[in-house]
Design an enzyme around this catalytic site. Structure first.
Site, PDB file in Angstrom:
ATOM      1  N   ARG A  59       0.884  -1.193   0.038  1.00  0.00           N
ATOM      2  CA  ARG A  59      -0.120   0.017  -0.072  1.00  0.00           C
ATOM      3  C   ARG A  59       0.884   1.304  -0.049  1.00  0.00           C
ATOM      4  O   ARG A  59       0.695   2.290  -0.873  1.00  0.00           O
ATOM      5  CB  ARG A  59      -1.024   0.090   1.003  1.00  0.00           C
ATOM      6  N   THR A  60       1.961   1.230   0.842  1.00  0.00           N
ATOM      7  CA  THR A  60       2.488   2.669   1.169  1.00  0.00           C
ATOM      8  C   THR A  60       3.156   2.942  -0.246  1.00  0.00           C
ATOM      9  O   THR A  60       3.316   4.164  -0.593  1.00  0.00           O
ATOM     10  CB  THR A  60       3.495   2.603   2.270  1.00  0.00           C
ATOM     11  N   LYS A  88      25.976  -4.916  -2.721  1.00  0.00           N
ATOM     12  CA  LYS A  88      27.853  -4.834  -2.829  1.00  0.00           C
ATOM     13  C   LYS A  88      28.247  -4.212  -1.255  1.00  0.00           C
ATOM     14  O   LYS A  88      29.425  -3.923  -1.393  1.00  0.00           O
ATOM     15  CB  LYS A  88      28.073  -4.204  -4.033  1.00  0.00           C
ATOM     16  N   ARG A 109      10.990   3.513   3.004  1.00  0.00           N
ATOM     17  CA  ARG A 109      10.875   2.593   3.916  1.00  0.00           C
ATOM     18  C   ARG A 109      12.334   1.921   4.114  1.00  0.00           C
ATOM     19  O   ARG A 109      12.568   1.346   3.288  1.00  0.00           O
ATOM     20  CB  ARG A 109       9.520   1.804   3.920  1.00  0.00           C
ATOM     21  N   HIS A 137       5.398   5.898  10.987  1.00  0.00           N
ATOM     22  CA  HIS A 137       4.826   5.892   9.985  1.00  0.00           C
ATOM     23  C   HIS A 137       3.850   6.982   9.722  1.00  0.00           C
ATOM     24  O   HIS A 137       2.717   6.829   9.577  1.00  0.00           O
ATOM     25  CB  HIS A 137       3.985   4.541   9.810  1.00  0.00           C
TER      26      HIS A 137
HETATM   27  N1   CP Z   1      -0.310   0.052   5.761  1.00  0.00           N
HETATM   28  C1   CP Z   1       0.827  -0.357   5.339  1.00  0.00           C
HETATM   29  O1   CP Z   1       2.069   0.501   5.490  1.00  0.00           O
HETATM   30  O2   CP Z   1       0.799  -1.323   4.260  1.00  0.00           O
HETATM   31  P1   CP Z   1       2.151  -1.806   3.607  1.00  0.00           P
HETATM   32  O3   CP Z   1       3.281  -2.413   4.321  1.00  0.00           O
HETATM   33  O4   CP Z   1       1.443  -2.669   2.458  1.00  0.00           O
HETATM   34  O5   CP Z   1       3.003  -0.610   2.865  1.00  0.00           O
END
Ligand code: CP
Length: 315
Positions: A59-60, A88, A109, A137
């Site tokens: 999603r993110t 590497k 991320r 987040h």
């Molecule tokens: N909600 C969320 O962070 O989903 P993902 O891990 O799929 O990005």
């Protein structure tokens, strides 16, 4: 706050007026997308945004990349480090300094807590944290707040129960803090003892806002009075001890039986992905808003990106 050129690493980087400004912009963008999405397509057409996902995401990453595309910007990046020079042995600093030569903004991320802040400091370009370990987040929190606003019409006067892995769940850490900025909020934290909300966070929220917080391992009483039940996955990947994960993974399951106890307009939210904690039997209920919640990531992330680039929206 002046948004232009800033990084968004933690929800603490945003004041209540900042949050409300982003949500207002998201609403405008949502209206524009439904009326005439082409109007937004030239907004950021001269920008390149790097989407760096060192950890898995559906999603993110995809909602950020949809947001980038809908604003007319170009996206570069990776999903997993296979095929990059990280394999590497290149350091995070060298990777970030290199990508800052190519891109105007980084969305990232990474499993390491503090990594997004570090990349923002070493590169000097705007960084949006898409999740750093079990830490923060912030854009998930913004879309969670937008989902609440759309479904409840207000961010004040609500009872919100957070269920599941409150220890490692970065989404609930950020959301609990953000909700504490609003009036008459009642937070109920339901978790096994091993997965309680970190004490520092509970203390901070209590001290700063004085809102009511209840911590319990019993879900039944909590759901009776909740306006929102925010469910989280027990995160296998964060457990040092696999035995503990298997013991705890089905502690709470939201199913039809539990739904028969809640108020008619109680909504069920989840940042997703889910495993066993929400039965698919309830997906078709009006109360189950989690897929729509994931969809709202697009206008919210478009709003944030447009503000960080300093763009106005006319509509
Ligand atoms: N909600 C969320 O962070 O989903 P993902 O891990 O799929 O990005």
């Amino acid at each position: 706050m002046v948004f232009k050129g800033r990084s968004i690493i933690s929800i603490r980087d945003l004041s209540k007026p900042d949050i409300l400004k982003i949500l207002k912009r998201a609403k405008q963008i949502e209206q524009l997308i439904s009326k005439d999405p082409s109007k937004l397509l030239t907004l950021a057409e001269d920008k390149v945004i790097a989407s760096l996902f060192f950890e898995p995401s559906t999603r993110t990453r995809l909602s950020f990349e949809t947001a980038i595309n809908r604003l007319g910007a170009k996206v570069i990046g990776f999903s997993g480090t296979e095929g990059t020079s990280v394999k590497k042995g290149e350091t995070l600093k060298d990777t970030a300094l290199t990508i800052a030569q190519y891109a105007d903004m980084i969305v990232m991320r990474h499993p390491l807590e503090g990594s997004a802040r570090y990349v923002a400091e070493v590169t000097g370009i705007p960084v949006i944290n898409g999740g750093d370990g079990a830490n923060q987040h912030p854009t998930q929190t913004l879309l969670d707040l937008y989902t609440i606003l759309k479904n409840k019409g207000d961010l004040s006067g609500l009872t919100i129960t957070m269920v599941g892995d409150l220890k490692y769940g970065r989404t609930v850490h950020s959301l609990a803090y953000a909700l504490s900025l609003f009036d008459n909020i009642n937070l109920i934290f339901v978790s096994p003892d091993e997965l309680k909300m970190p004490a520092y966070l509970v203390d901070e929220i209590r001290e700063k806002s004085g809102i009511k917080i209840t911590e319990t391992s019993e879900i039944s009483d909590a759901v009776l009075k909740s306006d929102i039940i925010y469910v989280t996955r027990i995160q296998k990947e964060r457990f040092p001890d696999p035995e503990e994960y298997h013991r705890l993974k089905t502690t709470y399951v939201i199913d039809k039986e539990l739904m028969s106890m809640v108020k008619q307009d109680t909504i069920i939210m989840h940042p997703l992905p889910r495993v066993d904690e929400i039965s698919t039997d309830i997906d078709s209920l009006d109360n189950a808003v989690y897929f729509n919640q994931a969809g709202l990531g697009v206008p919210v992330r478009m709003a944030l990106i447009s503000l960080l680039f300093g763009y106005g929206i006319s509509y």
